[in-house]
Design a protein around this motif. Structure first.
Motif, short mmCIF file in Angstrom:
data_model
loop_
_atom_site.label_atom_id
_atom_site.label_comp_id
_atom_site.label_asym_id
_atom_site.label_seq_id
_atom_site.Cartn_x
_atom_site.Cartn_y
_atom_site.Cartn_z
N LYS A 134 0.83 -1.21 0.00
CA LYS A 134 0.00 0.00 0.00
C LYS A 134 0.87 1.25 0.00
O LYS A 134 0.62 2.20 -0.78
CB LYS A 134 -0.92 0.00 1.23
N SER A 144 3.94 1.58 -1.04
CA SER A 144 4.65 1.70 -2.31
C SER A 144 3.71 2.20 -3.41
O SER A 144 4.13 2.95 -4.30
CB SER A 144 5.25 0.34 -2.70
N TYR A 145 2.45 1.81 -3.34
CA TYR A 145 1.45 2.27 -4.31
C TYR A 145 1.13 3.76 -4.10
O TYR A 145 1.12 4.55 -5.04
CB TYR A 145 0.19 1.42 -4.18
N TYR A 160 6.55 2.11 -6.34
CA TYR A 160 6.27 0.89 -7.12
C TYR A 160 7.37 -0.16 -6.98
O TYR A 160 7.96 -0.61 -7.97
CB TYR A 160 6.05 1.24 -8.59
N ASN A 192 -8.54 0.55 -2.08
CA ASN A 192 -7.40 1.27 -2.66
C ASN A 192 -7.32 1.11 -4.17
O ASN A 192 -6.23 1.04 -4.75
CB ASN A 192 -6.10 0.79 -2.02
N PHE A 239 -4.96 -1.22 -5.87
CA PHE A 239 -3.53 -0.86 -5.91
C PHE A 239 -3.04 -0.72 -7.35
O PHE A 239 -1.88 -1.00 -7.66
CB PHE A 239 -2.66 -1.90 -5.19
N PRO A 273 -2.21 1.62 -10.42
CA PRO A 273 -1.99 2.98 -10.92
C PRO A 273 -2.40 3.07 -12.40
O PRO A 273 -2.00 2.22 -13.20
CB PRO A 273 -0.47 3.18 -10.76
N TRP A 333 4.70 -2.69 -12.32
CA TRP A 333 3.77 -2.81 -11.19
C TRP A 333 2.36 -3.19 -11.72
O TRP A 333 1.70 -4.06 -11.15
CB TRP A 333 3.71 -1.49 -10.43
N CYS A 334 1.92 -2.55 -12.79
CA CYS A 334 0.62 -2.88 -13.39
C CYS A 334 0.56 -4.35 -13.78
O CYS A 334 -0.44 -5.03 -13.54
CB CYS A 334 0.35 -2.00 -14.62
N ILE A 361 0.31 -6.50 -10.51
CA ILE A 361 -1.03 -6.43 -9.92
C ILE A 361 -2.03 -7.24 -10.74
O ILE A 361 -2.85 -7.99 -10.21
CB ILE A 361 -1.50 -4.96 -9.80
#
Length: 566
Positions: free
Chosen positions: A459, A461-462, A467, A498, A501, A503, A516-517, A520
């Motif tokens: 959380k 890092s998001y 990231y 959130n 998470f 972005p 990161w995408c 997730i």
């Protein structure tokens, strides 16, 4: 044949009727070392490595100048000395001066006449398999044949033919019989080689293990020697005691390198027979703790001086893999091992002494402040509960009460960098069944706390846009071990609260954000499948695609389509 026999073979070869020899042996078995020993003892020899050589001319030049440089000063006539000096000053390639096999022959004849020599001259060409790809093996074999036709010159080729691939391998097989008169195969390193590399003290500790596994590459010993020296230097001599021994460090370093280098991190020594073999093998392969147990049981044969030393084994493995380790954590573990005092547990203790041990443990637990090591708490519990069972008395604190008292210690003991399994407690050797139950409860609490702290890091890092995908990857590793419905519900709620998470990858984005995408997206897909969440992944995609920011952004739509269709 053993590598040290090379010296004898070359001495016999120079006096034999053979002209062209081959010494063949795999990498790291010690060929070059003993070839150089022969050359140092026999002055009428030159050694040339073919490593990186691109053409025959450079090989001939090196042979020529080695012969010239080997001539003792003052031993030749004046005109030859002048000739030698001039040739030494020539930049052969710049002036286009060609040194050929006939020129070597003329030089050789002149030297033998001037110096009244009678010995055979040996030319040794090493590292055939490491030559440059532009140099054809037929050219090398042709050179060997040409040199061997010169009177009183013999050639020896040193190679690891098992490393020849493709066209080189086929060419060597086709021409070997014609190009080589006599072959010698080195299939064992010299008996004394590992001792010389490691030193007698270390060899006396790990020699018995290497004898069991019959490997040929001396580089494993060299890597072991370097790693042991590095670890011992960092730890410091003052930290080695009868409880935490230097011998155990040597054992763990050797086991790590043997497993990583010789067995390529494969558990080749697992027993595949027996009723319990599948269960045990699954355990070994499922976690970092399992790997350590495998190394201790199958490579080191349960021979550590102190089994508590296993607590530092994980850090030694990570040290070798990454070159880094948590120094403070490692030193604290070593200090804990050295400071550990065995509680009285023999027939000579009085009942009152034992009751005092139990009472002191209860007092210790009631006064926990969060700084005590979790391993230390477990040792106290194990000893006290074992005596309670012997005396048939109640400890006075339930498992739930103990977990509550140790709540801060549980939280403070979590190390996210080492992974979930390293944070778990080991109940091996614990005598009391009740103590084992409490350890199991502690492990459940440690797992939940690990998950909670991992989610907090994800959380953070998001939210701050850093990231750090390492936390997402850790979560992906432990998905299958998450069976607690409470945590699953908590995590799903965190995702929903959130915006998953996730972005939104619109406009100019960084590589870290895009990675990161991907992570997730993979996590939610795996959660949906493994936790049977009933189309949760589809709900996630629909939520993202339905956002207002997506509707008029063609580039964003393209990115999401690329991501979700993987």
């Amino acid at each position: 044949m053993k590598a040290n026999e090379i010296v004898t073979v070359l001495n016999q070869f120079k006096d034999s009727s053979y002209q062209k020899g081959l010494i063949d042996g795999t990498w790291g078995i010690g060929k070059t070392k003993y070839v150089e020993d022969f050359k140092d003892a026999y002055i009428d020899a030159c050694y040339v490595s073919l490593f990186g050589k691109k053409d025959i001319e450079s090989i001939i030049q090196e042979i020529y100048f080695q012969i010239v440089d080997s001539v003792p000063k003052g031993k030749l006539k004046k005109h030859f000395s002048v000739w030698r000096e001039k040739l030494n000053n020539i930049n052969v390639r710049f002036y286009g001066f060609s040194i050929s096999v006939p020129l070597i022959e003329n030089l050789h004849k002149t030297l033998y006449k001037e110096l009244n020599k009678k010995n055979t001259y040996i030319i040794i060409l090493d590292d055939l398999e490491r030559k440059h790809e532009s140099l054809n093996i037929k050219e090398v074999l042709g050179l060997i044949d040409g040199l061997a036709k010169i009177e009183k010159i013999k050639t020896v080729l040193i190679a690891a033919t098992d490393q020849l691939k493709g066209e080189d391998e086929r060419t060597f097989k086709d021409y070997k019989e014609k190009a080589i008169d006599k072959s010698f195969t080195i299939d064992e390193y010299a008996d004394e080689a590992p001792v010389k590399i490691l030193g007698e003290q270390v060899w006396n500790v790990i020699g018995k293990y290497s004898d069991d596994f019959k490997f040929k590459n001396l580089r494993t010993f060299k890597k072991t020697d370097l790693f042991i020296k590095e670890v011992i230097k960092v730890i410091g001599e003052d930290k080695f005691t009868e409880k935490f021994t230097k011998d155990d460090v040597c054992r763990m370093c050797f086991a790590t390198i043997f497993f990583k280098v010789e067995h390529k991190s494969e558990m080749k020594l697992l027993d595949t027979e027996g009723d319990a073999s599948d269960f045990k093998n699954t355990y070994y392969k499922s976690s970092d703790a399992g790997v350590i147990e495998y190394l201790c049981n199958h490579i080191l044969k349960n021979s550590l001086d102190n089994t508590q030393s296993k607590t530092v084994f994980h850090h030694i493995i990570k040290w070798y893999d990454t070159g880094t380790f948590p120094k403070e954590t490692l030193f604290n573990l070593i200090s804990s091992i050295n400071n550990y005092e065995e509680k009285p547990k023999n027939f000579y203790s009085s009942e009152q002494e034992i009751l005092n041990v139990i009472d002191n443990t209860k007092e210790y637990l009631r006064n926990l402040n969060g700084t005590e090591k979790i391993d230390e708490i477990v040792r106290n519990i194990s000893t006290a509960f074992a005596w309670c069972e012997v005396l048939s008395i109640d400890f006075g604190l339930s498992g739930d009460e103990i977990i509550s008292l140790a709540n801060k210690n549980i939280s403070n003991s979590i190390d996210l960098d080492t992974g979930l399994f390293h944070n778990e407690l080991d109940s091996i050797g614990v005598e009391s069944g009740e103590a084992r139950n409490i350890i199991n409860s502690l492990n459940k609490a440690l797992k939940f706390e690990y998950y909670e702290q991992l989610i907090i890091q994800i959380k953070n890092s998001y939210v701050d846009g850093s990231y750090n995908v390492s936390y997402l990857r850790q979560l992906n590793v432990v998905i299958n071990s998450i069976v607690d419905e409470k945590f699953r519900d908590s995590f799903i709620k965190n995702l929903s609260d959130n915006q998953f998470f996730f972005p939104i990858p619109s406009g100019r984005i960084s590589e870290d954000l895009w990675t990161w995408c991907h992570q997730i997206n993979k996590l939610i897909k795996d959660f949906d499948r493994r936790w049977e969440l009933k189309n949760y992944y589809d709900d996630f995609k629909n939520y993202i695609n339905g956002l207002d920011v997506v509707q008029d952004d063609k580039l964003l739509q393209h990115r999401l389509k690329t991501l979700f269709n993987r």
